[in-house]
Scaffold this motif. Structure first.
Motif, short mmCIF file in Angstrom:
data_model
loop_
_atom_site.label_atom_id
_atom_site.label_comp_id
_atom_site.label_asym_id
_atom_site.label_seq_id
_atom_site.Cartn_x
_atom_site.Cartn_y
_atom_site.Cartn_z
N ASN A 255 17.40 -11.30 -57.36
CA ASN A 255 18.75 -11.76 -57.06
C ASN A 255 19.50 -10.81 -56.12
O ASN A 255 20.70 -10.93 -55.95
CB ASN A 255 19.57 -11.97 -58.34
CG ASN A 255 20.70 -12.97 -58.14
OD1 ASN A 255 20.63 -13.84 -57.28
ND2 ASN A 255 21.75 -12.84 -58.91
N ILE A 256 18.80 -9.85 -55.53
CA ILE A 256 19.41 -8.95 -54.54
C ILE A 256 18.79 -9.25 -53.19
O ILE A 256 17.57 -9.18 -53.03
CB ILE A 256 19.18 -7.47 -54.91
CG1 ILE A 256 19.82 -7.15 -56.26
CG2 ILE A 256 19.74 -6.57 -53.82
CD1 ILE A 256 21.32 -7.34 -56.31
N ASN A 257 19.62 -9.61 -52.22
CA ASN A 257 19.10 -9.94 -50.90
C ASN A 257 19.87 -9.24 -49.79
O ASN A 257 20.22 -9.84 -48.78
CB ASN A 257 19.10 -11.47 -50.69
CG ASN A 257 20.49 -12.06 -50.80
OD1 ASN A 257 21.41 -11.43 -51.32
ND2 ASN A 257 20.66 -13.28 -50.32
N SER A 258 20.11 -7.96 -49.99
CA SER A 258 20.70 -7.14 -48.94
C SER A 258 20.30 -5.69 -49.16
O SER A 258 20.00 -5.28 -50.29
CB SER A 258 22.23 -7.26 -48.92
OG SER A 258 22.80 -6.74 -50.10
N VAL A 259 20.29 -4.93 -48.08
CA VAL A 259 19.95 -3.50 -48.12
C VAL A 259 20.98 -2.76 -47.29
O VAL A 259 21.38 -3.24 -46.22
CB VAL A 259 18.53 -3.24 -47.56
CG1 VAL A 259 18.24 -1.76 -47.51
CG2 VAL A 259 17.48 -3.95 -48.41
N LYS A 260 21.41 -1.60 -47.76
CA LYS A 260 22.39 -0.80 -47.03
C LYS A 260 21.87 0.60 -46.81
O LYS A 260 21.29 1.22 -47.71
CB LYS A 260 23.72 -0.75 -47.79
CG LYS A 260 24.83 -0.08 -47.00
CD LYS A 260 26.17 -0.20 -47.70
CE LYS A 260 27.28 0.40 -46.84
NZ LYS A 260 28.60 0.29 -47.49
N TYR A 261 22.07 1.10 -45.59
CA TYR A 261 21.71 2.46 -45.22
C TYR A 261 22.98 3.19 -44.80
O TYR A 261 23.77 2.68 -44.01
CB TYR A 261 20.71 2.48 -44.07
CG TYR A 261 19.39 1.83 -44.39
CD1 TYR A 261 18.37 2.54 -45.02
CD2 TYR A 261 19.15 0.49 -44.06
CE1 TYR A 261 17.17 1.94 -45.32
CE2 TYR A 261 17.94 -0.11 -44.36
CZ TYR A 261 16.94 0.62 -44.99
OH TYR A 261 15.74 0.04 -45.28
N ASN A 262 23.17 4.38 -45.33
CA ASN A 262 24.34 5.18 -44.98
C ASN A 262 23.93 6.42 -44.20
O ASN A 262 22.89 7.03 -44.48
CB ASN A 262 25.09 5.62 -46.26
CG ASN A 262 25.74 4.46 -46.98
OD1 ASN A 262 26.41 3.64 -46.36
ND2 ASN A 262 25.53 4.38 -48.28
N SER A 263 24.74 6.77 -43.21
CA SER A 263 24.57 8.01 -42.45
C SER A 263 23.17 8.14 -41.85
O SER A 263 22.49 9.16 -42.02
CB SER A 263 24.86 9.22 -43.34
OG SER A 263 26.16 9.15 -43.87
N LEU A 264 22.73 7.09 -41.16
CA LEU A 264 21.43 7.16 -40.50
C LEU A 264 21.49 8.13 -39.32
O LEU A 264 22.47 8.14 -38.56
CB LEU A 264 21.02 5.78 -39.99
CG LEU A 264 20.53 4.78 -41.03
CD1 LEU A 264 20.34 3.41 -40.39
CD2 LEU A 264 19.23 5.24 -41.68
N PRO A 265 20.46 8.95 -39.14
CA PRO A 265 20.45 9.84 -37.97
C PRO A 265 20.15 9.04 -36.70
O PRO A 265 19.71 7.88 -36.75
CB PRO A 265 19.30 10.81 -38.29
CG PRO A 265 18.41 10.05 -39.21
CD PRO A 265 19.31 9.15 -40.02
N ALA A 266 20.41 9.65 -35.56
CA ALA A 266 20.14 8.98 -34.29
C ALA A 266 18.64 8.70 -34.16
O ALA A 266 17.80 9.46 -34.63
CB ALA A 266 20.60 9.87 -33.14
N GLY A 267 18.32 7.57 -33.54
CA GLY A 267 16.93 7.20 -33.35
C GLY A 267 16.77 5.71 -33.17
O GLY A 267 17.73 4.94 -33.20
N LYS A 268 15.51 5.29 -33.01
CA LYS A 268 15.19 3.88 -32.86
C LYS A 268 14.59 3.38 -34.18
O LYS A 268 13.71 4.01 -34.74
CB LYS A 268 14.20 3.67 -31.72
CG LYS A 268 14.78 3.98 -30.35
CD LYS A 268 13.78 3.70 -29.24
CE LYS A 268 14.38 3.98 -27.87
NZ LYS A 268 13.42 3.70 -26.77
#
Length: 969
Positions: free
Chosen positions: A675-688
């Motif tokens: 029942n979870i259909n989202s993901v969150k990323y915080n403070s990602l470093p620079a990059g591809k």
């Protein structure tokens, strides 16, 4: 009469099969926005669109989105369809036609003045909207919204059917096709009479066309009776079709072609017919008390049924059906086979029931006691069912219909398992015993084991062996009832259910260790969650040729023992319950008994290959909604990313989960919770980065992966031009710094050399001072004084003088190696020195030494003595009378002074005496002292040195005062 009925129950079977599919009921209780529905479709993206009394809704597998328009005069919508551009169309009874675009409902046209309250059918074909009213067909250009053509008929038009590029519809006297080039063509004549034999007009409802395989059919309500015809396009006529009597008077809302069958949604549920030998043959019926308005099968083979007053029913797997079992005996505890058409089962309510799989009928035998049926077993040779209950036990002969109680002497109550060993003997296991009931009379028992609980047993016919799952071990008995314990890796096997497959392997299910496959007394297979099972807590299992059916706490699985592949069914696919109490195979069906009743699985079309399509439906960057795309270029501070995704599969999000990864951060797949259909990323470093997500299924493949790429730019301080500029600045600064550092080091080196030179000079000066202190005059005078004492025979004074002299010499040598000594050591040294000088000067010489502070200071060693010696030699030696010398150390305002005052002849008189004597004293090492003080000035950067002051009374010299400013620690 009851027995006759029961006999007929076993003897005859009918074509009618009333088993219903397992349905999931969507209602307002679980979030359905309405209960009255008229139509539904699945669009090309997998969304389900619902036309309801309260409006148009879109279902994405998780939630419902409502669509409405401010100009809408009626909330109820009908006739949901999708055009070539993916837009969804609908209409209402007010003559308004709408379409969806950009998640909004737009009004296309209003034909209320033409339709006058008539709810018309419509079709969207490329650039045209075709509207079918009872008397007119309107052709409307979608781009211009102009009515380009009106086809009028004084006879009622029927409901249209679109096949490929052609629309078919009927009227009173013909079947007409409308081609993609907008040509009307009659393909068959409708020669049905319009009046009966009495000349009365036959009432006719609208004609409705439907398809089965490649044939077209027409039905029409004539005088209240539904009549069916096959359209013969070659002969251009229609042919009556027989076999439709079961629905002759039903109100038909919809038709649905499913393979070779036609399903009719009516006011009394769904009726299924096959067309065979030019007639309809009724197959089954379900949802009998529901008014079914629309039927579809979605891309995942889920069947949807909308109703007029009871929401929506969904059959996740049409191959899973529920048997008709009364509510009273629905909680089934044991199951067995009577014959190819009949099952027998016992319930926790205490009765046994016979179920005919062809007629979907049950017949119950009322057992006198109401305690639970623990185990029942059919003995085909005796036509008898052995019934073990918790309190009492019975046998029931289904040919003579005799129920007999088993007497207490040979009680088989609360059995764990029953086996038919041969034509007469029964094998019985319970919570505390294993025994053979000889001849089936229960008067002669052979006890095999006592005082040990059992769970299951199995007879291997081919080897005449019996396996028993005890509480502590799995035991095999041979034909002479000799036992052998079977272990796995030298550990006990705790069995729960036993069965055998065609390849001769004995299979054992366990509570916590999955299932074991045993052959020749050795475990050759072991399946658990590491190689395919959904749980290690397995229950009832059943061999089916080279297949093994496995029940567990969270699924029902099928193991192909040859290919070793495992397929899984869960409640999402329609499994009614996981509390399985029995598994039996009849014909092409697997029957399961449970706490929710009896249900069956059709082996031929049971497992569906699902490839749910995933899509991104949400993107937040720094908690702000962003239009969902496929590639993004973000600034360095746009590094908080939330990605939402979804599968438009029925209840996928409630029952299943997703796996995902963010390449560029990690290549490891992670899993969401259900029942979870989202993901969150915080403070990602620079990059591809490439975000990948896919449904977590057994048959997942790279085709199921959905990707979204984005790059986070480096901050300006990490760009190449900034780094280059900073590098140049850095290296320039470093060059400047190190040049200054080198210069500083050079200065430091020079200062160090100067320091070394000063230290050398200090050492030399110290030695010079030492030599000065130890000059021959002093030593000679001291020894002369000691000699005088010897000559005077003053033994005590001589001894004291020698001791003082030795102490003075020892201290002078010791202190000369130290740059600093404590002020107390300096005072003691001076006291010893003055005591020796007192021997030479006699009683006229008076001296004082004082220190005005308690501070524990350290001062340069042997620095003051030369000044005292100079006062003695030049000032006091030539004075007659009292000779006074005062030495005072004063510490004040973080400054230390030594003040030496004498009442001698003064410096001028001393010079005259020295000149008259004709020899010149070297000032008693004052030159060396000056060098030492100069070195201290350079080291400590302080006012260090001495001053000499002549004392006078009037113009007469009265002495000298020397003030020495001392360095200290």
């Amino acid at each position: 009469m009851k027995n006759i009925f029961f006999l007929l129950f076993f003897m005859f079977s009918f074509l009618m099969n009333g088993q219903e599919p397992v349905f999931i009921h969507l209602s307002e209780k679980n979030g359905l926005p309405d209960k009255e529905f008229y139509n539904l479709i699945e669009d090309d993206k997998g969304f389900i669109w619902l036309a309801a009394d309260n409006g148009l809704y879109r279902y994405d597998g998780k939630s419902y989105k409502s669509f409405s328009n401010k100009k809408q005069r009626s909330r109820s919508v009908f006739g949901v369809k999708q055009d070539d551009l993916g837009r969804i169309w609908c209409n209402n009874i007010s003559g308004q036609f709408f379409f969806t675009k950009n998640n909004e409902l737009h009004l296309f046209t209003d034909l209320s003045k033409l339709l006058k309250g008539e709810l018309s059918e419509f079709m969207v074909v490329k650039k045209f909207l075709w509207v079918f009213s009872a008397r007119n067909i309107y052709k409307i250009n979608i781009e211009t919204k102009l009515i380009e053509n009106i086809h009028t008929n004084n006879k009622n038009f029927g409901n249209p059917l679109k096949l490929d590029k052609t629309i078919y519809f009927g009227n009173v006297d013909s079947i007409i096709s409308l081609t993609n080039k907008n040509y009307f063509k009659a393909i068959a004549a409708n020669n049905l009479p319009t009046k009966d034999h009495k000349g009365k007009t036959i009432t006719q409802g609208p004609s409705k066309i439907f398809k089965i395989v490649s044939s077209l059919f027409l039905y029409q309500n004539r005088l209240g009776i539904n009549k069916f015809y096959k359209i013969n396009s070659l002969d251009k006529n229609i042919i009556p079709v027989k076999g439709s009597k079961p629905i002759a008077k039903e109100r038909i809302h919809t038709e649905f072609e499913n393979e070779n069958d036609i399903w009719f949604g009516t006011n009394s549920g769904v009726w299924i017919f096959e067309f065979k030998e030019n007639r309809f043959r009724f197959k089954k019926r379900f949802l009998k008390d529901k008014s079914v308005t629309k039927i579809i099968k979605d891309k995942d083979d889920n069947y949807w049924f909308t109703t007029l007053n009871d929401g929506i029913y969904v059959a996740p797997n049409i191959a899973i059906e529920v048997a008709t079992v009364s509510e009273k005996n629905k909680n089934i505890s044991s199951l067995d086979i009577i014959n190819k058409n009949t099952l027998v089962f016992g319930s926790k309510a205490g009765d046994i029931g016979f179920y005919n799989i062809q007629k979907d009928k049950e017949h119950f035998i009322d057992i006198p006691t109401k305690d639970r049926v623990s185990v029942l077993k059919n003995h085909p040779e005796k036509s008898t069912v052995y019934i073990s209950k918790d309190i009492q036990s019975f046998t029931y002969n289904y040919k003579t219909f005799q129920l007999k109680e088993i007497k207490q002497v040979s009680k088989i109550s609360t059995a764990k398992s029953l086996l038919i060993l041969n034509k007469k003997d029964v094998f019985f296991t319970s919570y505390n015993t294993v025994k053979i009931l000889k001849n089936g009379s229960f008067k002669n028992e052979i006890v095999i084991s006592n005082n040990k609980r059992t769970y299951a047993s199995l007879k291997d016919e081919s080897k005449k062996e019996v396996y028993v799952a005890f509480v502590d071990n799995l035991v095999k008995y041979n034909h002479t009832w000799e036992s052998k314990i079977i272990k796995y890796n030298n550990k006990p096997i705790y069995g729960r259910s036993l069965t055998k497959t065609k390849d001769g392997v004995i299979w054992v299910s366990s509570i916590n260790n999955g299932i074991y496959g045993i052959k020749n007394d050795s475990v050759i297979h072991h399946y658990n969650t590491s190689n395919g099972l959904t749980s290690n807590n397995t229950g009832i299992i059943k061999g089916d040729q080279n297949n093994l059916w496995i029940s567990s706490e969270n699924s029902f699985q099928l193991l192909d023992v040859v290919s070793k592949k495992i397929k899984t069914l869960t409640k999402r696919e329609g499994i009614l319950s996981y509390d399985i109490t029995g598994i039996e195979i009849l014909n092409n069906k697997v029957f399961l008994s449970s706490n929710e009743g009896l249900f069956s699985l059709n082996k031929e079309n049971l497992f569906k290959e699902q490839y749910p399509e995933i899509y991104f439906n949400e993107l937040e960057i720094n908690e702000k909604d962003t239009v969902v795309g496929s590639n993004y270029r973000l600034n360095y501070n746009q590094n908080a990313i939330k990605i939402g995704f979804n599968v438009n599969g029925f209840l996928y999000n409630q029952k299943s989960n997703y796996k995902y990864r963010l390449k560029g951060l990690s290549d490891t797949w992670l899993f969401t919770d259900k029942n979870i259909n989202s993901v969150k990323y915080n403070s990602l470093p620079a990059g591809k980065y490439t975000f990948q997500v896919q449904p977590n299924l057994e048959n997942s493949s790279p085709k199921n992966i959905k990707e979204l790429t984005f790059s986070i730019q480096r901050p300006y301080w990490k760009t190449w031009w900034f780094i280059l500029g900073v590098s140049l600045l850095f290296f320039g600064s470093m060059n400047y710094y190190f040049r200054r550092k080198i210069k500083g080091k050079e200065k430091e080196r020079i200062a160090q050399l100067e320091k070394v030179s000063l230290e050398k000079e200090l050492i030399t000066t110290n030695l010079t001072a030492l030599r000065s202190q130890m000059n021959p005059h002093f030593i000679f005078n001291a020894l002369n004084s000691i000699q005088d004492l010897v000559l005077k025979h003053d033994t005590d004074a001589t001894y004291d003088s020698i001791v003082l002299f030795s102490v003075l010499i020892r201290n002078a040598l010791s202190y000369s190696n130290q740059d600093f000594i404590s002020i107390q050591e300096e005072l003691n040294f001076l006291k010893v020195y003055l005591k020796l000088e007192n021997l030479r000067f006699g009683e006229d010489f008076i001296y004082t030494i004082s220190y005005n502070s308690e501070e524990n200071l350290e001062i340069p060693s042997l620095l003051i003595q030369p000044f005292i010696e100079n006062a003695l030699v030049h000032g006091l030696l030539h004075k007659s009378g009292k000779k006074e010398l005062d030495i005072e150390f004063v510490f004040s305002n973080n400054s230390l002074q030594c003040i030496i005052t004498d009442n001698g002849v003064g410096r001028e008189k001393a010079k005259e005496i020295t000149s008259r004597q004709g020899h010149h004293h070297e000032s008693f090492a004052l030159g060396a002292i000056e060098k030492r003080l100069d070195i201290f000035r350079k080291q400590y950067a302080q006012e260090i040195g001495y001053t000499i002051e002549d004392l006078y009374e009037g113009e007469v010299a009265k002495g000298t005062k020397v003030i020495v400013n001392l360095p200290f620690i």
